[in-house]
Design an enzyme around this catalytic site. Structure first.
Site, PDB file in Angstrom:
ATOM      1  N   SER A  32       0.804  -1.219   0.000  1.00  0.00           N
ATOM      2  CA  SER A  32       0.000   0.000   0.000  1.00  0.00           C
ATOM      3  C   SER A  32       0.837   1.268   0.000  1.00  0.00           C
ATOM      4  CB  SER A  32      -0.932   0.002   1.207  1.00  0.00           C
ATOM      5  OG  SER A  32      -0.199  -0.052   2.409  1.00  0.00           O
ATOM      6  N   HIS A  63      -5.203  -3.482  -2.368  1.00  0.00           N
ATOM      7  CA  HIS A  63      -4.974  -2.487  -3.435  1.00  0.00           C
ATOM      8  C   HIS A  63      -4.995  -3.099  -4.832  1.00  0.00           C
ATOM      9  CE1 HIS A  63      -4.153   0.839  -0.714  1.00  0.00           C
ATOM     10  NE2 HIS A  63      -3.670  -0.110   0.071  1.00  0.00           N
ATOM     11  N   LYS A  92     -11.566   0.459  -1.322  1.00  0.00           N
ATOM     12  CA  LYS A  92     -10.602   1.026  -2.263  1.00  0.00           C
ATOM     13  C   LYS A  92     -11.204   0.985  -3.677  1.00  0.00           C
ATOM     14  CE  LYS A  92      -7.373   0.822   1.260  1.00  0.00           C
ATOM     15  NZ  LYS A  92      -6.744  -0.011   2.271  1.00  0.00           N
TER      16      LYS A  92
HETATM   17  C1  LIG Z   1      -6.576  -0.075   3.669  1.00  0.00           C
HETATM   18  C2  LIG Z   1      -5.944  -1.363   3.980  1.00  0.00           C
HETATM   19  C3  LIG Z   1      -6.499  -2.227   4.924  1.00  0.00           C
HETATM   20  C4  LIG Z   1      -7.636  -1.823   5.814  1.00  0.00           C
HETATM   21  O1  LIG Z   1      -8.828  -1.754   5.141  1.00  0.00           O
HETATM   22  P1  LIG Z   1      -9.978  -0.785   5.645  1.00  0.00           P
HETATM   23  O2  LIG Z   1     -11.179  -1.281   4.969  1.00  0.00           O
HETATM   24  O3  LIG Z   1      -9.580   0.588   5.262  1.00  0.00           O
HETATM   25  O4  LIG Z   1     -10.057  -0.949   7.152  1.00  0.00           O
HETATM   26  C5  LIG Z   1      -5.934  -3.470   5.056  1.00  0.00           C
HETATM   27  N1  LIG Z   1      -4.856  -3.844   4.343  1.00  0.00           N
HETATM   28  C6  LIG Z   1      -4.278  -3.016   3.464  1.00  0.00           C
HETATM   29  C7  LIG Z   1      -3.089  -3.471   2.707  1.00  0.00           C
HETATM   30  C8  LIG Z   1      -4.798  -1.755   3.261  1.00  0.00           C
HETATM   31  O5  LIG Z   1      -4.209  -0.926   2.415  1.00  0.00           O
END
Ligand SMILES: *Cc1c(COP(=O)(O)O)cnc(C)c1O
Length: 401
Positions: free
Chosen positions: A188, A216, A247
């Protein structure tokens, strides 16, 4: 003892001195490639809304319809009486999309990692994490009480050292202990792709389990845009596939896709699933619509548009094949390394003055002294907006890597 406020004031002052103080900046309107903040309209180069789904009319319509049919709140946890139709529909849609037997949805990606890892591993077990995994995996690992080993970022040789150690531990001390490796597929904060084929081969060689967080990558890679595991043809060989709905999928929540028995176990044992109110039906309905849409021509076209934008930052990639998802060499996360926290903040402010929102990412999101601008592009950006971003970066002497 100091009073609470006195103590906290000192600690906040310390953060300010280190250039690590942060505050919330409300966006005055919907999420998008143009946002309004502090009364000013800027080009947004910082969101994870890679496909422009967060404010997509079809997702809005799905959420609105669910709101009308199911109301706002879920009223209870999933196992009591909070499982509403949009949750079940979304879980089936996710399993179909990912080609797994089953799927379960949590209220966030964070809760997904926390619940899943703590359910699967106990204190006599061993967890092996890539050094750069997301905070939710680190927190879950600590909470699980499992013995923890960290392998160097994207370094299969170092993973093998850890797996060999784990095998020896199992032989010597506790043959019943489980071993699980956790990585992200697309990291990320550095936009790097994990060497998934090598990691899968290693976990198989040592008989460990593998959990891959595709937060992602879901929606962007592979012929069906399932993620990087699909792009590398490895889906069948990974025990636990995780992702988020906030995302590319434009809504909120997290999921695990896998075997029926895995999902059945998580529903019974994952504490963040059991002891938490079910996600809002409107959020799940919107995510369900996103899962459908990713597989439609709209999803393909958006993926293609994103690819064309990314090519401007990393030219010379493979020929354009609109239906096959992004090539792994192109990622929508483009880190521009700055280093010192104060300097990163300053550059972020200069970009802001030039009409681009691209704030500094600092500790604790990344290591100290590794502050960066984390540029992300969206299919919803126009060519002109992408050019403006490129121009603004060049004017500050920042060439993207
Ligand atoms: C954003 C993210 C999460 C957490 O997800 P949310 O739905 O925002 O709580 C978990 N793992 C990765 C790699 C992320 O980028």
């Amino acid at each position: 003892m100091k009073s609470l406020s006195h103590d906290l004031r000192e600690r906040l002052d310390q953060l300010r001195q280190e250039g690590l103080y942060r505050c919330l900046r409300p966006v005055e309107g919907p999420q998008g490639v143009i946002i309004r903040m502090d009364g000013k309209e800027v080009i947004n180069a910082a969101s994870n809304d890679y496909l422009g789904f967060a404010n997509h009319p079809a997702l809005r319509a799905a959420a609105r319809e669910a709101l009308d049919r199911y109301g706002v709140g879920s009223g209870a946890s999933r196992l009591i009486c909070g499982t509403l139709a949009p949750h079940a529909v979304l879980e089936q849609a996710l399993a179909d999309f990912k080609g797994t037997e089953s799927a379960v949805v949590f209220s966030s990606g964070y809760a997904t990692a926390l619940g899943t890892i703590t359910a699967l591993l106990e204190s006599q077990d061993i967890l092996i994490l890539d050094k750069h995994v997301h905070a939710c995996v680190v927190d879950a690992a600590r909470l699980s009480g499992a013995r923890l080993r960290i392998f160097r970022h994207n370094d299969p040789a170092d993973l093998e050292t850890k797996l060999r150690w784990a095998s020896q531990e199992r032989c010597k001390k506790s043959p019943a202990s489980r071993v699980m490796v956790v990585t992200e597929s697309l990291f990320s904060m550095d936009g790097e792709v994990a060497p998934l084929a090598e990691l899968v081969a290693l976990k198989e060689k040592y008989g460990a389990w593998l959990m891959v967080d595709e937060a992602h990558a879901t929606g962007l890679y592979g012929a069906r845009r399932r993620g990087l595991l699909e792009a590398f043809g490895l889906e069948e060989r990974v025990e636990v596939q995780m992702g988020t709905l906030g995302k590319s999928l434009g809504s909120a929540g997290g999921y695990i896709c896998g075997s029926r028995i895995l999902i059945d176990f998580l529903v019974n044992r994952a504490r963040s699933f059991i002891f938490s109110t079910a996600p809002l039906p409107a959020a799940s309905a919107a995510a369900g619509e996103a899962v459908k849409r990713i597989q439609s021509s709209d999803g393909a076209e958006r993926g293609h548009r994103l690819r064309l934008h990314l090519e401007k930052f990393r030219p010379g990639q493979a020929p354009l094949l609109p239906k096959t998802g992004l090539p792994p060499a192109l990622t929508p996360i483009i880190p521009i390394m700055i280093g010192e926290e104060g300097r990163a903040v300053e550059i972020g402010q200069k970009l802001w003055q030039g009409g681009i929102y691209l704030p500094a990412i600092r500790y604790p999101t990344v290591s100290r002294g590794k502050a960066r601008l984390r540029l992300t592009l969206s299919a919803a950006h126009t060519d002109e907006q992408v050019n403006q971003i490129l121009k603004a970066l060049a004017s500050l002497g920042l060439n993207s890597p």
